[in-house]
Enzyme design. Structure first.
Site, PDB file in Angstrom:
ATOM      1  N   CYS A  26       0.844  -1.195   0.000  1.00 41.86           N
ATOM      2  CA  CYS A  26       0.000   0.000   0.000  1.00 41.86           C
ATOM      3  C   CYS A  26       0.877   1.242   0.000  1.00 41.86           C
ATOM      4  O   CYS A  26       1.621   1.491   0.964  1.00 41.86           O
ATOM      5  CB  CYS A  26      -0.927   0.005   1.215  1.00 41.86           C
ATOM      6  SG  CYS A  26      -1.913   1.511   1.370  1.00 41.86           S
ATOM      7  N   CYS A  84      -4.980   0.932   8.559  1.00 40.83           N
ATOM      8  CA  CYS A  84      -4.693  -0.506   8.582  1.00 40.83           C
ATOM      9  C   CYS A  84      -3.445  -0.733   9.427  1.00 40.83           C
ATOM     10  O   CYS A  84      -2.335  -0.880   8.900  1.00 40.83           O
ATOM     11  CB  CYS A  84      -4.502  -1.035   7.168  1.00 40.83           C
ATOM     12  SG  CYS A  84      -5.964  -0.910   6.133  1.00 40.83           S
ATOM     13  N   CYS A 116      -1.683   7.232   5.440  1.00 41.48           N
ATOM     14  CA  CYS A 116      -2.831   6.579   6.069  1.00 41.48           C
ATOM     15  C   CYS A 116      -2.320   5.380   6.863  1.00 41.48           C
ATOM     16  O   CYS A 116      -1.648   4.512   6.305  1.00 41.48           O
ATOM     17  CB  CYS A 116      -3.844   6.129   5.017  1.00 41.48           C
ATOM     18  SG  CYS A 116      -5.261   5.220   5.713  1.00 41.48           S
ATOM     19  N   CYS A 130     -18.525  -7.808  17.714  1.00 39.41           N
ATOM     20  CA  CYS A 130     -17.436  -7.188  16.959  1.00 39.41           C
ATOM     21  C   CYS A 130     -16.364  -6.650  17.899  1.00 39.41           C
ATOM     22  O   CYS A 130     -15.474  -5.911  17.472  1.00 39.41           O
ATOM     23  CB  CYS A 130     -17.967  -6.069  16.058  1.00 39.41           C
ATOM     24  SG  CYS A 130     -18.769  -4.716  16.956  1.00 39.41           S
ATOM     25  N   CYS A 137      -7.470   3.115  -2.586  1.00 35.86           N
ATOM     26  CA  CYS A 137      -7.370   2.169  -1.470  1.00 35.86           C
ATOM     27  C   CYS A 137      -7.659   0.748  -1.939  1.00 35.86           C
ATOM     28  O   CYS A 137      -8.692   0.475  -2.574  1.00 35.86           O
ATOM     29  CB  CYS A 137      -8.338   2.565  -0.360  1.00 35.86           C
ATOM     30  SG  CYS A 137      -8.387   1.396   1.023  1.00 35.86           S
ATOM     31  N   ASN A 157     -26.642  -9.207  18.721  1.00 35.38           N
ATOM     32  CA  ASN A 157     -25.590  -8.675  17.856  1.00 35.38           C
ATOM     33  C   ASN A 157     -25.424  -7.199  18.179  1.00 35.38           C
ATOM     34  O   ASN A 157     -25.767  -6.326  17.371  1.00 35.38           O
ATOM     35  CB  ASN A 157     -25.967  -8.886  16.383  1.00 35.38           C
ATOM     36  CG  ASN A 157     -24.885  -8.417  15.429  1.00 35.38           C
ATOM     37  OD1 ASN A 157     -23.712  -8.385  15.776  1.00 35.38           O
ATOM     38  ND2 ASN A 157     -25.283  -8.033  14.227  1.00 35.38           N
ATOM     39  N   GLN A 196     -22.625  -5.112   7.836  1.00 34.59           N
ATOM     40  CA  GLN A 196     -21.195  -5.359   7.934  1.00 34.59           C
ATOM     41  C   GLN A 196     -20.469  -4.863   6.689  1.00 34.59           C
ATOM     42  O   GLN A 196     -21.017  -4.878   5.586  1.00 34.59           O
ATOM     43  CB  GLN A 196     -20.916  -6.856   8.126  1.00 34.59           C
ATOM     44  CG  GLN A 196     -21.283  -7.373   9.501  1.00 34.59           C
ATOM     45  CD  GLN A 196     -22.718  -7.832   9.602  1.00 34.59           C
ATOM     46  OE1 GLN A 196     -23.514  -7.617   8.697  1.00 34.59           O
ATOM     47  NE2 GLN A 196     -23.067  -8.457  10.710  1.00 34.59           N
ATOM     48  N   GLU A 223     -35.347  -3.969  16.965  1.00 38.76           N
ATOM     49  CA  GLU A 223     -34.341  -3.016  16.501  1.00 38.76           C
ATOM     50  C   GLU A 223     -34.830  -1.604  16.787  1.00 38.76           C
ATOM     51  O   GLU A 223     -35.996  -1.278  16.561  1.00 38.76           O
ATOM     52  CB  GLU A 223     -34.101  -3.200  14.995  1.00 38.76           C
ATOM     53  CG  GLU A 223     -33.338  -2.097  14.305  1.00 38.76           C
ATOM     54  CD  GLU A 223     -31.945  -1.873  14.879  1.00 38.76           C
ATOM     55  OE1 GLU A 223     -31.563  -0.696  15.050  1.00 38.76           O
ATOM     56  OE2 GLU A 223     -31.251  -2.868  15.167  1.00 38.76           O
TER      57      GLU A 223
END
Length: 393
Positions: A13, A24, A21, A351, A98, A324, A227, A277
């Protein structure tokens, strides 16, 4: 599983190499090493030994070209816009190249930059000393791609002052970007680090993006959560369906159901599934998907806070509760409600392994039956973990 050559590969990258950046943060490591490290950390947080058979092999991702959602900060000028992030001075860093984005998004970003120029959508200047009303209009460009390559594009503007310009150039955009299905303007008038506002103006006939996941097609609205890694999300829902089939529950409660991903996949003959929800928009899209799918069993969606007291009876009546939650986890109220309930089985999709471990500590009457890491977020330490729990106390 990953081919060995891919597992050993380090993603090249130019943005990372130049220090432009560092989102990551694990990019300098081979993907296979990243996955092993992430898997070990998540397992250890749940208190499972390295050879514990309940901890299943991780589900890997493609190391690049997996991200189906782009959240691009608009900066620069009308003539030379940047779509990416901001540097430490508030200046724009263009990240249109990207490598994480799926091909439909990578192809769309240059077209959307051209829209900025053609329509004169002045990028918002966060570092300007001018009053907020004079700093520009375009704050973010948000793009989501479906498995079929269709696009949902949201332009986050400070106001509606440039709405007519966007509408004027919509025919050009449709021609230049045939994959466009939904285009909206989101109005975010405040000068603060908030991605989007409360008001959404849909400019196209379509108002949702069909997300085809095997035999289930979800409807993703402009402000709906989904997601960022659709292929791994597909694996997550398939795993939940498989584990639930083994349990054969008659009554399922899906808390934080979003647009109905888990609930729709768990529908079955003779089974009652209820999704809860807080977003009324998401509930509307979940109901639309359920109608389109004509699924067996009883399936309904309720708009409300998953932690609200009025949903306590739904918890007590369920044979299986699916949760979730966002990164903050269930929190004390809902974790304690599950602990005090008679629910025999829980599926927890998390997550954030840190808050997952905290919540499981509160839910001491449950034991882990099996668990698996699904790598939604390559090149970062973030992890998605699915855990099946059984009441023992």
């Amino acid at each position: 599983m990953l081919a060995s050559s891919t597992a050993l590969e380090v993603l090249d990258c130019a943005y990372f190499a130049a220090g432009e950046c560092r989102s990551c943060s694990w990019l300098g490591d081979p993907y296979g090493a990243q996955l092993a490290r992430k898997d070990d950390d998540a397992r250890a947080r749940l208190g499972l030994d390295v050879d514990d058979p309940r901890w299943l092999a991780p589900v890997p991702s493609a190391p690049a070209g997996f991200r189906t959602k782009a959240k691009m900060v608009a900066a620069g000028t009308v003539e030379h816009p940047t779509l990416g992030i901001l540097d430490e001075t508030g200046g724009g860093v263009d990240l249109r190249g990207c490598a994480l984005h799926v091909a439909p998004i990578a192809d769309a970003l240059p077209v959307l930059a051209e829209l900025v120029r053609r329509a004169g959508l002045t990028p918002y200047d966060v570092a300007s000393p001018l009053p907020v009303a004079q700093r520009g209009e375009l704050k973010h460009v948000l793009v989501t791609s479906s498995p079929d390559g269709e696009l949902l594009v949201r332009l986050v503007l400070r106001s509606t002052a440039l709405q007519a310009r966007v509408v004027k150039h919509l025919p050009w955009l449709r021609e230049a970007l045939p994959a466009l299905r939904v285009l909206t303007i989101n109005v975010q008038p405040e000068h603060r680090a908030v991605l989007e506002g409360e008001r959404e103006i849909v400019l196209t006939e379509g108002d949702s993006l069909p997300m085809r996941l095997g035999d289930i097609t979800l409807h993703l609205g402009p402000r709906s959560f989904f997601q960022t890694n659709t292929e791994v999300a597909r694996a997550l829902y398939a795993e939940a369906r498989s584990w639930t089939t083994d349990l054969a529950p008659a009554r399922v409660l899906d808390l934080y159901c979003g647009v109905g991903g888990f609930a729709l996949h768990l529908a079955a003959p003779g089974r009652s599934v209820v999704g809860v929800e807080v977003s009324e928009d998401a509930v509307g899209f979940a109901r639309r998907a359920a109608t389109d799918a004509s699924l067996p069993g009883e399936l309904r969606f309720v708009a409300g806070d998953a932690t609200a007291p009025e949903h306590a009876d739904l918890v007590d009546e369920a044979d299986l509760v699916v949760v979730n939650p966002p990164r903050r986890g269930l929190g004390d109220v809902l974790a304690q409600r599950l602990e005090a309930s008679g629910v025999p089985h829980v599926l927890y999709s998390s997550c954030n392994p840190v808050t997952l471990a905290r919540d499981l500590g509160t839910m001491g009457s449950y034991e882990i039956v099996r668990a698996r890491l699904l790598d939604m977020f390559p090149q970062t330490p973030h992890a998605e973990v699915l855990v099946q729990l059984r009441r023992v106390g």
